[in-house]
Design an enzyme around this catalytic site. Structure first.
Site, short mmCIF file in Angstrom:
data_model
loop_
_atom_site.label_atom_id
_atom_site.label_comp_id
_atom_site.label_asym_id
_atom_site.label_seq_id
_atom_site.Cartn_x
_atom_site.Cartn_y
_atom_site.Cartn_z
N TYR A 1 14.12 158.29 98.70
CA TYR A 1 14.83 159.50 98.29
C TYR A 1 14.05 160.26 97.24
O TYR A 1 13.04 159.80 96.72
CB TYR A 1 16.23 159.15 97.78
CG TYR A 1 16.28 158.53 96.39
CD1 TYR A 1 15.85 157.21 96.17
CD2 TYR A 1 16.72 159.27 95.29
CE1 TYR A 1 15.90 156.66 94.91
CE2 TYR A 1 16.76 158.71 94.02
CZ TYR A 1 16.35 157.40 93.84
OH TYR A 1 16.38 156.85 92.58
N LYS B 1 9.95 155.40 95.70
CA LYS B 1 11.31 155.81 95.29
C LYS B 1 12.29 155.39 96.38
O LYS B 1 12.75 156.20 97.20
CB LYS B 1 11.35 157.31 95.00
CG LYS B 1 12.54 157.72 94.12
CD LYS B 1 12.33 159.07 93.49
CE LYS B 1 13.56 159.61 92.80
NZ LYS B 1 14.06 158.80 91.68
N GLU C 1 9.88 150.94 82.45
CA GLU C 1 10.53 152.26 82.44
C GLU C 1 12.01 152.06 82.20
O GLU C 1 12.45 150.93 81.93
CB GLU C 1 10.27 152.97 83.78
CG GLU C 1 10.78 152.20 84.99
CD GLU C 1 10.50 152.89 86.32
OE1 GLU C 1 10.28 154.11 86.34
OE2 GLU C 1 10.52 152.20 87.34
N LEU D 1 8.04 154.10 88.48
CA LEU D 1 8.04 155.29 89.31
C LEU D 1 7.19 156.35 88.60
O LEU D 1 7.38 156.58 87.40
CB LEU D 1 9.47 155.81 89.48
CG LEU D 1 9.57 157.01 90.42
CD1 LEU D 1 9.50 156.53 91.87
CD2 LEU D 1 10.84 157.80 90.19
N1 PDD Z 1 15.67 158.88 88.99
N2 PDD Z 1 12.13 155.87 86.97
C1 PDD Z 1 13.20 155.59 87.73
C2 PDD Z 1 13.49 154.18 88.08
C3 PDD Z 1 14.03 156.64 88.18
O1 PDD Z 1 15.08 156.37 88.96
C4 PDD Z 1 13.73 157.98 87.79
C5 PDD Z 1 14.56 159.15 88.23
C6 PDD Z 1 12.60 158.20 86.99
C7 PDD Z 1 12.20 159.59 86.56
O2 PDD Z 1 11.56 160.29 87.62
P1 PDD Z 1 11.63 161.88 87.71
O3 PDD Z 1 11.17 162.42 86.41
O4 PDD Z 1 10.72 162.22 88.81
O5 PDD Z 1 13.07 162.25 87.97
C8 PDD Z 1 11.81 157.13 86.61
C9 PDD Z 1 16.47 159.91 89.59
C10 PDD Z 1 16.73 161.10 88.74
C11 PDD Z 1 17.72 159.29 90.17
O6 PDD Z 1 17.60 158.20 90.70
O7 PDD Z 1 18.79 159.89 90.12
#
Ligand code: PDD
Length: 287
Positions: A33, A149, A181, A205
């Site tokens: 996703y 992801k 993270e 991620l």
């Molecule tokens: N998640 N690490 C993890 C495990 C995450 O699920 C997310 C973001 C990030 C940050 O990535 P980005 O800056 O590209 O949004 C890092 C999204 C927002 C979610 O699962 O809703």
């Protein structure tokens, strides 16, 4: 007006957007996703999100149902089907599709299930900038391909659940003594005036917001490094932040029940948040 959902190439009302119980996303979490922020109706860093989506799909061997132009058109169609000019979280999910029976081995000829939907991002509550959030450190119990992801988020869900039970808004995950993270975010710490964030690799991620924050930090003339971040170093951090597409850059002011620095959002966060908000404003205006 309720926004429709994009399901397998058609815009349908959410209550009509149905997927088979044999869908492998439902049975196995076999899918990937993206979450893309939309400011003033314009997707922010869409190219980078679509590139990461393509990488996630390739990594798990799901055929990419669209090329870049196809995805961009799909997103445009979805956004045009709702009220204009809103701030939204755009969710895109691709699963391997529905097979005839439940079998771990995926049949070769499956049609991926493609879902895209958008929902409003509420404005940031003023107390967040004034007070920050609480976080707790927890063991990172996830697999070794966190750079994909994947929709398979049980370990992330359990970490957020435990954090919430302990009164915290995020879990900062620790593997082999190092911060990886957040459960749904990337992590930054300010150590001796330098912004430090763990390097990209299989255990985190590669966050799009993380890249934006590093760009802004360098543009502001701050010292910023991608380097291993020992979990214990957080105890002496002047500031800690988390970043994500839906939460932007958030100051962590309490860690495991103790104040971070002076227990208030710090000066470097204020500077970078101002730069982030200015960047959003320019994006909204079409710059
Ligand atoms: N998640 N690490 C993890 C495990 C995450 O699920 C997310 C973001 C990030 C940050 O990535 P980005 O800056 O590209 O949004 C890092 C999204 C927002 C979610 O699962 O809703």
């Amino acid at each position: 007006m309720t926004r429709p959902v994009h399901l397998n190439g058609r815009l349908v009302p959410p209550e009509e957007a149905r997927v088979s119980v044999l869908d492998r996303g439902f049975l196995f979490g076999d899918g990937v996703y993206e979450v893309v922020p939309v400011y003033g109706g314009r997707p922010f860093r869409l190219e980078a999100h679509l590139e990461r989506l393509a990488r996630s799909l390739a990594a798990v061997g799901i055929p990419d149902p669209h090329d870049r132009a196809g995805w961009t058109a799909l997103v445009g169609e979805l956004l045009a089907a709702g009220p204009p000019g809103e701030d939204l979280g755009l969710y895109i999910q691709v699963t391997r599709g529905a097979a005839e029976t439940r079998d771990h081995v995926p049949p070769a000829d499956l049609e991926p299930t493609v879902v895209a939907m958008a929902s409003p991002i509420p404005p940031r509550p003023p107390e967040l900038a004034a007070r920050g959030i609480a976080a707790v450190r927890l063991a990172d119990l996830r697999w070794s391909r966190c750079d994909i992801k994947a929709v398979t988020l049980l370990a992330n869900v359990l970490a957020r659940r435990e954090a919430a039970q302990r009164g915290a808004a995020e879990a900062i995950l620790v593997r082999d003594g190092l911060v990886t993270e957040g459960a749904a975010s990337n992590v930054f710490a300010v150590l001796d005036g330098t912004v430090v964030t763990p390097p990209k690799g299989p255990h985190i991620l590669p966050g799009i917001t993380r890249d934006v924050v590093l760009e802004l930090a360098r543009a502001e003339g701050l010292a910023a490094r991608e380097a291993a971040l020992p979990a214990g170093a957080l105890d002496r951090a002047e500031e800690i932040w988390i970043s994500s597409s839906t939460r932007e850059l958030v100051p962590v002011t309490r860690l495991d029940g103790r104040p971070v620095g002076e227990g208030r959002p710090g000066p470097l966060w204020r500077r970078l948040d101002a730069a982030y908000q200015a960047l959003k404003a320019r994006h909204r205006a079409g710059a």
